[in-house]
Design a protein around this motif. Structure first.
Motif, short mmCIF file in Angstrom:
data_model
loop_
_atom_site.label_atom_id
_atom_site.label_comp_id
_atom_site.label_asym_id
_atom_site.label_seq_id
_atom_site.Cartn_x
_atom_site.Cartn_y
_atom_site.Cartn_z
N VAL A 115 0.85 -1.19 0.00
CA VAL A 115 0.00 0.00 0.00
C VAL A 115 0.88 1.23 0.00
O VAL A 115 1.86 1.31 0.74
CB VAL A 115 -0.94 0.01 1.23
CG1 VAL A 115 -1.83 1.24 1.23
CG2 VAL A 115 -1.78 -1.25 1.29
N GLU A 116 0.52 2.21 -0.84
CA GLU A 116 1.27 3.48 -0.92
C GLU A 116 0.49 4.56 -0.17
O GLU A 116 -0.71 4.71 -0.37
CB GLU A 116 1.49 3.89 -2.36
CG GLU A 116 2.31 5.16 -2.49
CD GLU A 116 2.60 5.50 -3.94
OE1 GLU A 116 3.77 5.48 -4.30
OE2 GLU A 116 1.64 5.77 -4.68
N PHE A 117 1.21 5.30 0.66
CA PHE A 117 0.62 6.38 1.45
C PHE A 117 1.28 7.70 1.05
O PHE A 117 2.43 7.73 0.64
CB PHE A 117 0.85 6.15 2.95
CG PHE A 117 0.19 4.92 3.48
CD1 PHE A 117 -1.14 4.94 3.86
CD2 PHE A 117 0.89 3.73 3.59
CE1 PHE A 117 -1.75 3.80 4.35
CE2 PHE A 117 0.29 2.58 4.06
CZ PHE A 117 -1.04 2.62 4.45
N HIS A 118 0.54 8.80 1.22
CA HIS A 118 1.05 10.15 0.97
C HIS A 118 0.94 10.94 2.26
O HIS A 118 -0.13 11.01 2.87
CB HIS A 118 0.24 10.85 -0.12
CG HIS A 118 0.34 10.18 -1.46
ND1 HIS A 118 1.31 10.50 -2.36
CD2 HIS A 118 -0.39 9.19 -2.02
CE1 HIS A 118 1.18 9.75 -3.44
NE2 HIS A 118 0.13 8.94 -3.25
N LEU A 119 2.05 11.52 2.68
CA LEU A 119 2.05 12.36 3.88
C LEU A 119 2.07 13.82 3.46
O LEU A 119 2.86 14.21 2.61
CB LEU A 119 3.29 12.08 4.73
CG LEU A 119 3.37 10.71 5.39
CD1 LEU A 119 4.72 10.54 6.07
CD2 LEU A 119 2.25 10.55 6.39
N PRO A 120 1.21 14.62 4.05
CA PRO A 120 1.23 16.04 3.72
C PRO A 120 2.51 16.69 4.23
O PRO A 120 2.96 16.41 5.34
CB PRO A 120 0.00 16.61 4.43
CG PRO A 120 -0.31 15.62 5.49
CD PRO A 120 0.19 14.29 5.04
N SER A 121 3.12 17.50 3.41
CA SER A 121 4.33 18.23 3.81
C SER A 121 4.45 19.47 2.95
O SER A 121 3.76 19.62 1.95
CB SER A 121 5.57 17.35 3.67
OG SER A 121 5.79 17.03 2.32
N GLU A 122 5.33 20.35 3.36
CA GLU A 122 5.55 21.58 2.60
C GLU A 122 6.26 21.23 1.30
O GLU A 122 7.22 20.49 1.29
CB GLU A 122 6.38 22.56 3.42
CG GLU A 122 5.68 23.01 4.68
CD GLU A 122 6.58 23.90 5.52
OE1 GLU A 122 7.65 24.31 5.05
OE2 GLU A 122 6.20 24.16 6.66
N GLY A 123 5.76 21.79 0.21
CA GLY A 123 6.38 21.50 -1.08
C GLY A 123 5.92 20.15 -1.62
O GLY A 123 4.74 19.87 -1.73
N LYS A 124 6.87 19.30 -1.93
CA LYS A 124 6.58 17.99 -2.51
C LYS A 124 6.03 17.04 -1.45
O LYS A 124 6.63 16.87 -0.39
CB LYS A 124 7.88 17.43 -3.10
CG LYS A 124 7.73 16.14 -3.83
CD LYS A 124 9.06 15.71 -4.41
CE LYS A 124 8.96 14.35 -5.05
NZ LYS A 124 10.26 13.89 -5.54
N PRO A 125 4.87 16.40 -1.70
CA PRO A 125 4.32 15.46 -0.71
C PRO A 125 5.22 14.24 -0.56
O PRO A 125 5.76 13.74 -1.53
CB PRO A 125 2.96 15.08 -1.28
CG PRO A 125 3.01 15.41 -2.72
CD PRO A 125 4.03 16.50 -2.89
#
Length: 112
Positions: A87-97
């Motif tokens: 499973v692929e997850f995306h973490l919110p962050s400044e600039g590139k996720p």
């Protein structure tokens, strides 16, 4: 059928705390309830230590991700993967996720 389940908490082998977690069930073939590209939600408390910008670890419980593949089938053979769903997850962050992947078991995710 052999069924072993130590715990749903994954140890931090990379963080220097070696602890063996063994979970096996059946012949390694998944039930087929999940398909690649499907959105899933983690329903178990699982702490991982390989997420970007989280060296102290992050709990995946409640996080949503995309199922990349079922690793129990490879070149026509059935493999006995302990955690068969990537499973692929995306973490919110400044600039590139920030993106990361985790291998999870069928009892740890729920289809959305």
């Amino acid at each position: 059928m052999i069924v072993h389940q130590a715990t749903s908490f994954r140890s931090a082998a990379w963080a220097g705390r070696a602890k063996l977690v063994v979970r096996c069930s059946g012949n390694g073939a998944s039930s087929g309830a999940f398909q690649a590209g499907q959105k899933v939600k983690v329903v178990s408390s699982i702490k991982i230590y390989h997420a970007p910008k989280h060296p102290e670890g992050i709990d995946l419980n409640g996080m949503e991700g995309t199922l990349i593949k079922d690793v129990t089938h490879y070149k026509g053979k059935i493999l006995s993967a302990n955690f068969p769903f990537e499973v692929e997850f995306h973490l919110p962050s400044e600039g590139k996720p920030a993106k990361f992947k985790a291998h999870l078991g069928e009892d740890e995710i729920q289809a959305l």
